[in-house]
Design an enzyme around this catalytic site. Structure first.
Site, mmCIF file in Angstrom:
data_model
loop_
_atom_site.group_PDB
_atom_site.id
_atom_site.type_symbol
_atom_site.label_atom_id
_atom_site.label_comp_id
_atom_site.label_asym_id
_atom_site.label_seq_id
_atom_site.Cartn_x
_atom_site.Cartn_y
_atom_site.Cartn_z
ATOM 1 C CG ASP A 118 -2.066 0.983 1.114
ATOM 2 O OD1 ASP A 118 -2.377 1.395 -0.015
ATOM 3 O OD2 ASP A 118 -2.633 1.358 2.156
ATOM 4 C CB CYS A 175 -20.495 -12.415 -6.095
ATOM 5 S SG CYS A 175 -19.165 -11.557 -5.234
ATOM 6 C CB CYS A 178 -24.363 -13.053 -2.557
ATOM 7 S SG CYS A 178 -24.143 -12.324 -0.921
ATOM 8 C CB CYS A 181 -21.388 -6.311 -0.072
ATOM 9 S SG CYS A 181 -21.404 -6.649 -1.848
ATOM 10 C CB CYS A 185 -23.333 -0.001 0.520
ATOM 11 S SG CYS A 185 -22.443 1.519 0.118
ATOM 12 C CB CYS A 208 -17.262 2.484 6.270
ATOM 13 S SG CYS A 208 -18.831 1.665 5.875
ATOM 14 C CB CYS A 211 -19.310 -3.551 1.675
ATOM 15 S SG CYS A 211 -17.583 -3.018 1.593
ATOM 16 C CB CYS A 215 -18.466 -10.602 2.737
ATOM 17 S SG CYS A 215 -17.911 -11.738 1.443
#
Length: 222
Positions: A118, A175, A178, A181, A185, A208, A211, A215
């Protein structure tokens, strides 16, 4: 020891990572086109740094001359401590030392930074996918099939080619239908056709995780 993806990943696990994958260096043309259009629409808000160093962001061989392979490692949130940058980089330096010990000093650049967490213009989540470590979910996060999305990636770019054998995880298969998330949000940012960073609470507060917490992949991890 032979330079194979399995041996590199075994070393990564040995030093403390939860998983590791290998990807050959290439220019990420599709991601470059998408991101250029996304930036042109101003959906990145005040993250002006995303507009800089695009050539390096899209192609690790521009970021690290001589680069041939990206080694991508994952560490779960519960092992990363208060400063995940420091924790992940510490493990990456340990892995680098083991790589040099087994394969020689020249396996990494002697002149350019080649360890990242990062902290550089690099499309980290995309490299996770390229390395077979998961798929990008509807929450726009990397989702590892066993670790979930609560993971921190880190990379070592090396100068040697490595035979690759990775499994890809298409979003359509993992996914499926589903919508948890999207429904969780708070601002509806995930329900837009294209994600708008300025509507995401994490963009302004960095606190936050709604989401991700809903999961099912993270529930399975917990």
């Amino acid at each position: 020891m032979k330079l194979t993806s399995k041996n590199i990943c075994d070393l990564a696990i040995e030093v403390g990572f939860d998983d590791c994958g290998i990807a050959p260096v290439q220019r990420l043309d599709q991601d470059a086109q998408f991101m250029d259009e996304w930036l042109a629409r101003g959906l990145h808000g005040n993250m002006d740094y995303l507009e800089r160093n695009r050539d390096k962001r899209y192609d690790p061989s521009v970021l690290v001359p001589g680069a041939q392979t990206v080694v991508v490692c994952l560490l779960h949130f519960d092992k990363s401590g208060r400063d995940y940058h420091r924790t992940v980089k510490s493990l990456l330096y340990k892995l680098e030392a083991r790589l040099k010990e087994e394969f020689g000093e020249d396996i990494v650049s002697q002149t350019h930074q080649h360890i990242f967490c990062d902290s550089a213009p690099m499309l980290e989540r995309r490299w996770c996918v390229e390395a077979g470590l998961g798929f990008i979910g509807k929450n726009h996060q990397l989702i590892h099939p066993k670790l979930g999305s609560l993971v921190h990636p880190g990379e070592i770019v090396i100068n040697s080619p490595v035979p690759i054998s990775n499994t890809q995880y298409p979003i359509s298969e993992h996914c499926a239908d589903c919508q948890l998330c999207l429904e969780a949000c708070p601002t509806g940012a995930l329900r837009n056709e294209v994600w708008d960073a300025t509507q995401c609470i994490a963009y302004t507060t960095h606190h936050c995780l709604e989401c991700q917490l809903v999961c099912p992949y993270n529930e399975a991890k917990g």
